[in-house]
Design an enzyme around this catalytic site. Structure first.
Site, short mmCIF file in Angstrom:
data_model
loop_
_atom_site.label_atom_id
_atom_site.label_comp_id
_atom_site.label_asym_id
_atom_site.label_seq_id
_atom_site.Cartn_x
_atom_site.Cartn_y
_atom_site.Cartn_z
N ARG A 159 21.90 -30.12 36.66
CA ARG A 159 20.50 -30.19 36.68
C ARG A 159 19.73 -31.29 37.52
O ARG A 159 18.61 -30.70 37.91
CB ARG A 159 20.01 -30.25 35.35
CG ARG A 159 20.45 -29.11 34.33
CD ARG A 159 20.36 -29.12 32.80
NE ARG A 159 21.64 -29.99 32.65
CZ ARG A 159 21.86 -30.36 31.32
NH1 ARG A 159 20.87 -29.73 30.28
NH2 ARG A 159 22.86 -30.96 30.99
N ASN A 202 53.42 -18.26 30.82
CA ASN A 202 53.54 -17.06 31.71
C ASN A 202 52.16 -16.37 31.89
O ASN A 202 52.03 -15.97 33.03
CB ASN A 202 54.38 -15.89 30.67
CG ASN A 202 54.62 -14.70 31.81
OD1 ASN A 202 55.25 -15.11 32.58
ND2 ASN A 202 54.61 -13.59 30.83
N ASP A 249 46.51 -21.01 27.80
CA ASP A 249 47.36 -19.77 27.39
C ASP A 249 48.64 -20.24 27.28
O ASP A 249 49.12 -21.23 27.69
CB ASP A 249 46.79 -18.46 27.93
CG ASP A 249 46.69 -17.37 27.02
OD1 ASP A 249 47.76 -17.24 26.34
OD2 ASP A 249 45.79 -16.43 26.91
N ASP A 286 35.73 -23.14 37.84
CA ASP A 286 35.97 -23.89 36.44
C ASP A 286 35.99 -23.18 35.51
O ASP A 286 34.95 -22.96 34.90
CB ASP A 286 34.66 -24.79 36.56
CG ASP A 286 34.69 -25.64 35.25
OD1 ASP A 286 35.62 -26.15 34.80
OD2 ASP A 286 33.46 -26.36 34.83
N LEU A 287 37.23 -22.58 35.33
CA LEU A 287 37.45 -21.46 34.41
C LEU A 287 38.43 -22.18 33.08
O LEU A 287 38.51 -21.59 32.03
CB LEU A 287 38.13 -20.33 34.84
CG LEU A 287 37.28 -19.45 35.72
CD1 LEU A 287 37.84 -18.20 36.31
CD2 LEU A 287 35.85 -19.11 35.25
N LYS A 288 38.67 -23.27 33.09
CA LYS A 288 39.55 -24.02 31.96
C LYS A 288 40.52 -23.17 31.59
O LYS A 288 40.44 -22.91 30.16
CB LYS A 288 38.58 -24.76 31.01
CG LYS A 288 37.42 -25.54 31.82
CD LYS A 288 36.47 -26.11 30.72
CE LYS A 288 35.59 -27.37 31.25
NZ LYS A 288 34.60 -26.57 32.00
N LYS A 290 30.24 -25.59 42.24
CA LYS A 290 30.92 -25.33 40.83
C LYS A 290 30.59 -24.08 40.44
O LYS A 290 29.27 -23.74 40.08
CB LYS A 290 30.98 -26.60 40.09
CG LYS A 290 31.82 -26.03 38.89
CD LYS A 290 32.02 -27.29 37.70
CE LYS A 290 30.75 -27.23 36.97
NZ LYS A 290 30.99 -26.36 35.77
N THR A 310 34.21 -33.97 27.01
CA THR A 310 33.29 -35.12 27.02
C THR A 310 32.59 -34.78 25.50
O THR A 310 31.87 -35.48 25.01
CB THR A 310 32.29 -35.48 27.96
OG1 THR A 310 31.99 -34.05 28.65
CG2 THR A 310 33.17 -36.09 29.02
O1 C5P Z 1 23.50 -30.26 34.44
P1 C5P Z 1 24.52 -31.19 34.47
O2 C5P Z 1 24.64 -32.25 35.64
O3 C5P Z 1 24.54 -31.96 33.02
O4 C5P Z 1 25.91 -30.39 34.67
C1 C5P Z 1 27.22 -30.85 34.50
C2 C5P Z 1 27.99 -29.78 34.80
O5 C5P Z 1 29.61 -30.32 34.38
C3 C5P Z 1 27.98 -28.49 34.04
O6 C5P Z 1 28.35 -27.31 34.59
C4 C5P Z 1 28.78 -28.88 32.73
O7 C5P Z 1 29.36 -27.77 32.08
C5 C5P Z 1 29.93 -29.40 33.37
N1 C5P Z 1 30.91 -30.49 32.54
C6 C5P Z 1 30.42 -31.55 31.85
N2 C5P Z 1 31.35 -32.10 31.09
C7 C5P Z 1 32.59 -32.07 31.13
C8 C5P Z 1 33.14 -30.76 31.70
C9 C5P Z 1 31.98 -30.09 32.68
O8 C5P Z 1 29.18 -31.73 31.96
N3 C5P Z 1 33.42 -32.81 30.33
#
Ligand code: C5P
Length: 234
Positions: free
Chosen positions: A212, A68, A65, A60-62, A33, A120
């Site tokens: 992590r 168009n 906007d 993962d750029l979400k 990712k 979340t």
């Molecule tokens: O290090 P960790 O396992 O917590 O990383 C989770 C990844 O998922 C990160 O890149 C975080 O930005 C992403 N993420 C998240 N919760 C979300 C959406 C994305 O933890 N609701």
């Protein structure tokens, strides 16, 4: 289709590639990712390099906007040949449809497109008081997931604990991509609603996103193998 996705949350191309070097001899090339930090820092070149090394990529750029703009942005991203990308469901069904159109190549192929429902990090209280959404958080997530399905998207990003809710609302083939994964014997860091890879499999996640627990492990390859074993093989 199911897989373990490693969140490569590194600030530079050098650190990312040094991390991925560790997986060179692996039979299973990790699905990677790339989030905003790395993409805004290292751009399209890092996407192309990771692709060249044979990894699948979730960009993962979400996007969020007007329809168009999202259509045109997705058209640009479709040329990058990533395997999965995403938008915010709160951009409306029309915006999600536009994203899908933009992402679909002339030959009809496209990456998977998934939607973020409610982040979340957004609590029910913040959602109701700040965003003035007068529904419960679970009803909102299920409703946004149904909107994403109606727009033709493939699935949503959600907490693993919400996977069952989403599958119930949208059917079992609607994909759930779930971060918030921790090994049973590890620290939660700043994640609140967490679960183990094995439990995520039981609840019905299609992809787990793990950062992590793998990137900060003393042996990242062993941690990745453990995730694969718990999520895909046990
Ligand atoms: O290090 P960790 O396992 O917590 O990383 C989770 C990844 O998922 C990160 O890149 C975080 O930005 C992403 N993420 C998240 N919760 C979300 C959406 C994305 O933890 N609701």
């Amino acid at each position: 289709m199911r897989d373990v996705i490693i969140a490569c949350d590194f600030p530079s191309a050098e650190e990312t590639l040094a991390f991925l070097d560790k997986f060179e001899g692996e039979k299973r090339k990790p699905f990677v990712k790339i989030g905003m930090e790395l993409y805004y820092g290292a751009g399209n070149e890092i996407v192309r390099e990771i692709k060249r090394r044979g990894h699948k990529i979730f960009l993962d750029l979400k996007l969020h906007d007007i329809p168009n703009t999202v259509r045109k942005a997705m058209k640009v991203l479709s040329a990058l040949d990533v395997d999965m990308t995403n938008v915010h469901a709160s951009g409306t069904v029309e915006m999600m449809r536009a994203a899908l159109e933009g992402l679909t190549r002339a030959d009809g192929t496209r990456p998977l497109l998934i939607a973020v429902t409610q982040l979340t990090s957004t609590s029910e209280e913040a959602m109701q008081k700040q965003l003035l959404i007068n529904a419960g958080i679970n009803d909102t997530i299920a409703h946004y997931a149904r909107n994403a399905r109606e727009a033709g998207l493939d699935g949503v990003v959600c907490s693993p604990l919400e996977s069952a809710l989403v599958k119930e609302a949208c059917g079992k083939d609607f994909i759930t991509v779930t971060p918030g994964i921790r090994f049973a014997d590890a620290a939660a860091d700043d994640q609140v609603r967490i679960t183990t890879p094995a439990r995520a499999r039981e609840i019905g996640s299609d992809f787990i996103v793990v950062g992590r627990p793998i990137t900060a492990a003393s042996d990242p390859v062993a941690a990745y193998r453990r995730c694969v074993k718990e999520f895909l093989e046990q």
